[in-house]
Design an enzyme around this catalytic site. Structure first.
Site, mmCIF file in Angstrom:
data_model
loop_
_atom_site.group_PDB
_atom_site.id
_atom_site.type_symbol
_atom_site.label_atom_id
_atom_site.label_comp_id
_atom_site.label_asym_id
_atom_site.label_seq_id
_atom_site.Cartn_x
_atom_site.Cartn_y
_atom_site.Cartn_z
ATOM 1 N N LYS A 19 27.857 36.426 44.389
ATOM 2 C CA LYS A 19 28.248 36.964 45.663
ATOM 3 C C LYS A 19 27.932 38.634 45.799
ATOM 4 C CE LYS A 19 32.840 36.752 46.624
ATOM 5 N NZ LYS A 19 33.556 38.058 47.228
ATOM 6 N N SER A 20 28.000 39.213 44.675
ATOM 7 C CA SER A 20 27.848 40.614 44.685
ATOM 8 C C SER A 20 26.197 41.090 44.893
ATOM 9 C CB SER A 20 28.223 41.372 43.361
ATOM 10 O OG SER A 20 29.728 41.174 43.117
ATOM 11 N N ARG A 24 24.448 42.837 48.703
ATOM 12 C CA ARG A 24 23.551 43.854 48.420
ATOM 13 C C ARG A 24 22.154 43.578 48.756
ATOM 14 N NH1 ARG A 24 28.051 44.107 45.389
ATOM 15 N NH2 ARG A 24 28.847 46.351 44.920
ATOM 16 N N ARG A 119 44.278 45.269 53.183
ATOM 17 C CA ARG A 119 43.728 45.718 52.083
ATOM 18 C C ARG A 119 43.578 47.355 52.196
ATOM 19 N NH1 ARG A 119 39.534 41.426 49.352
ATOM 20 N NH2 ARG A 119 39.455 42.782 48.036
ATOM 21 N N SER A 164 36.107 51.029 40.358
ATOM 22 C CA SER A 164 35.918 50.006 41.466
ATOM 23 C C SER A 164 34.432 50.327 41.842
ATOM 24 C CB SER A 164 37.048 50.491 42.795
ATOM 25 O OG SER A 164 36.376 49.869 43.891
ATOM 26 N N ASP A 312 38.004 39.782 38.472
ATOM 27 C CA ASP A 312 37.855 38.463 39.151
ATOM 28 C C ASP A 312 38.210 37.245 38.485
ATOM 29 O OD1 ASP A 312 37.628 40.032 41.645
ATOM 30 O OD2 ASP A 312 35.430 39.847 41.623
ATOM 31 N N LYS A 339 43.951 42.447 45.988
ATOM 32 C CA LYS A 339 42.578 41.576 46.119
ATOM 33 C C LYS A 339 43.137 40.740 47.489
ATOM 34 C CE LYS A 339 39.873 42.584 42.885
ATOM 35 N NZ LYS A 339 38.564 42.866 43.095
ATOM 36 N N ARG A 343 47.302 38.972 43.511
ATOM 37 C CA ARG A 343 47.079 37.996 42.383
ATOM 38 C C ARG A 343 47.887 38.001 41.277
ATOM 39 N NH1 ARG A 343 40.355 38.286 42.987
ATOM 40 N NH2 ARG A 343 40.180 36.862 44.796
ATOM 41 N N ARG A 386 39.665 32.350 44.987
ATOM 42 C CA ARG A 386 39.937 32.254 43.498
ATOM 43 C C ARG A 386 41.090 31.497 43.058
ATOM 44 N NH1 ARG A 386 35.155 34.650 42.514
ATOM 45 N NH2 ARG A 386 34.678 36.636 43.345
#
Length: 428
Positions: A19-20, A24, A119, A164, A312, A339, A343, A386
């Site tokens: 996903k990351s 990008r 968030r 982060s 994650d 998140k 979580r 998740r």
């Protein structure tokens, strides 16, 4: 969705693209000049939000399943969007895009779903404001919707309060458009996909242990990107094969970026029967095949600079810990509170419903094993992909079936998740 016990899991899977890296590759392709071709792109809801946002800024993007072509015209050709840039559920999209928008001489408004509206964004908007961007939003720019008027930026030396990758990336992407050299320093090194991929797109950076510097005014050049399988998605099947009796599963072409392989370190420490065959491909992002078999697990302590390498994966590690001998302690993970859900709370409350012995703490949790999971309960993903996948794997080892509410949340990062469980269960 009712899910029940599975006798064993056998076979191999090609895990969907990371996903990351998928996010990008689209963003950097949109900023670059020329045609960027992306293979094994993740067509999950989050990454599709990124495509939609850049299309609204005039970028031509063709997407056919996991093949994507981005026809970039350079940063200066990004157009002022006539509509709201809607990031859906994607924290990566909003935070990285803020860094790009900060240096663009136009106005834009960015928002997302209910989870995004809760968030915290000030950790990103504050350094961008210091560089010269005008950003406003609810609670002084803490929450969406955010209005951005970008323009001339000045470089900054930024000390990030947390490790982060999203904060670091936002500041680096603004720094790329700023006058001078921008440096970001973190308490621990966070995942480094942005640095690796900017290099792939022709940008030079200076890196040491916990800081990265970027010189403003560099142009990105189009690239060909192969996206390895997402280790955060693979983690669910590594756990499933460890826990379900008589299982043996091979996961092909999974990303092995060292800033992301904390889950592998933890599985090894817990005693998992795991083999890794890394492929020497010269790809900017390393990858390989993972083979895992049913294992007897023991408890582990997870803290410190390991946390950013597996943040994650903590929901699925918590499930593993319920089946490990001893008490597993997870700490230094307060970041879990911001998140898609809190979580710490959602992992503890949902696993307790099915029989786990787990205590939430201020910055993590304690899990006492080994505890049989009775199941027979209604549980919920709370709209968090998740948590949904953690419960999907938990069902495989529960004595009684469980009823999972909001199972569709998994489509954010792994649309074929439940089909892949069936595929491995059929082969068994």
């Amino acid at each position: 969705m009712k899910r029940g016990k599975i006798s064993s899991l056998k076979g191999e899977l090609h895990i969907p693209g990371d996903k990351s890296i998928s996010h990008r590759s689209v963003m950097f392709g949109a900023m670059a000049e020329g045609k960027t071709v992306i293979k094994n792109f993740l067509p999950g809801a989050d990454c599709l939000s990124t495509i939609a946002c850049f299309r609204k800024m005039g970028v031509e993007i063709e997407q056919n399943g996991s093949d994507v072509t981005v026809r970039g015209k350079g940063l200066d050709q990004l157009a002022e969007p006539a509509e709201l840039l809607d990031v859906g559920n994607s924290g990566t999209t909003i935070r990285l895009m803020l860094g790009i928008l900060a240096g663009r001489p136009f106005h834009s408004t960015v928002a997302g779903d209910e989870s995004i509206a809760k968030r915290p964004m000030k950790r990103v908007t504050e350094p961008l404001r210091k560089m010269g961007a005008k950003i406003d939003g609810r609670a002084g720019g803490e929450y969406t919707p955010l209005s951005v008027r970008g323009g001339h930026l000045k470089a900054i030396d930024f000390q990030s309060p947390v490790a982060s990758a999203q904060i670091k990336s936002a500041v680096l992407l603004a720094g790329l458009q700023a006058e001078g050299t921008t440096t970001v320093t973190e308490p621990h090194k966070s995942r480094d996909h942005t640095e690796r991929m900017l290099s792939m797109f022709g940008v030079s950076l200076r890196e040491d242990e916990t800081s990265v510097s970027i010189e403003g005014g560099q142009q990105l050049k189009a690239a060909e990107v192969f996206v390895p399988g997402d280790i955060s998605s693979a983690a669910f099947f590594l756990a499933a094969a460890s826990l379900v009796p008589g299982s043996e599963v091979v996961l092909r072409n999974v990303g092995l970026n060292p800033t992301r392989t904390g889950i592998i370190d933890v599985l090894k420490e817990m005693g998992a029967d795991l083999e890794i065959e890394e492929k020497d491909t010269g790809n900017t992002e390393p990858y390989g095949d993972l083979r895992i078999k049913t294992s007897s697990l023991k408890a582990a302590e997870i803290s410190g600079d390991l946390i950013p390498r597996l943040i994650d994966e903590i929901p699925i590690i918590a499930l593993l810990a319920t089946q490990a001998e001893g008490t597993t302690v997870i700490k230094d993970a307060a970041e879990l509170k911001v998140k898609e859900t809190n979580r710490i709370d959602t992992v503890a409350s949902e696993l307790k419903k099915i029989g786990a012995n787990i205590e939430p703490t201020e910055d993590g949790m304690k899990i006492h094993g080994k505890t049989p999971l009775t199941g027979g309960a209604k549980v919920s993903s709370h709209g968090d992909h998740r948590i949904g996948m953690m419960l999907g794997i938990a069902a495989c080892i529960c004595e009684q079936p469980i009823d999972i509410l909001q199972p569709e949340a998994v489509s954010v990062s792994y649309p074929s998740f439940f089909e892949h469980i069936e595929k491995l269960a059929e082969k068994a």
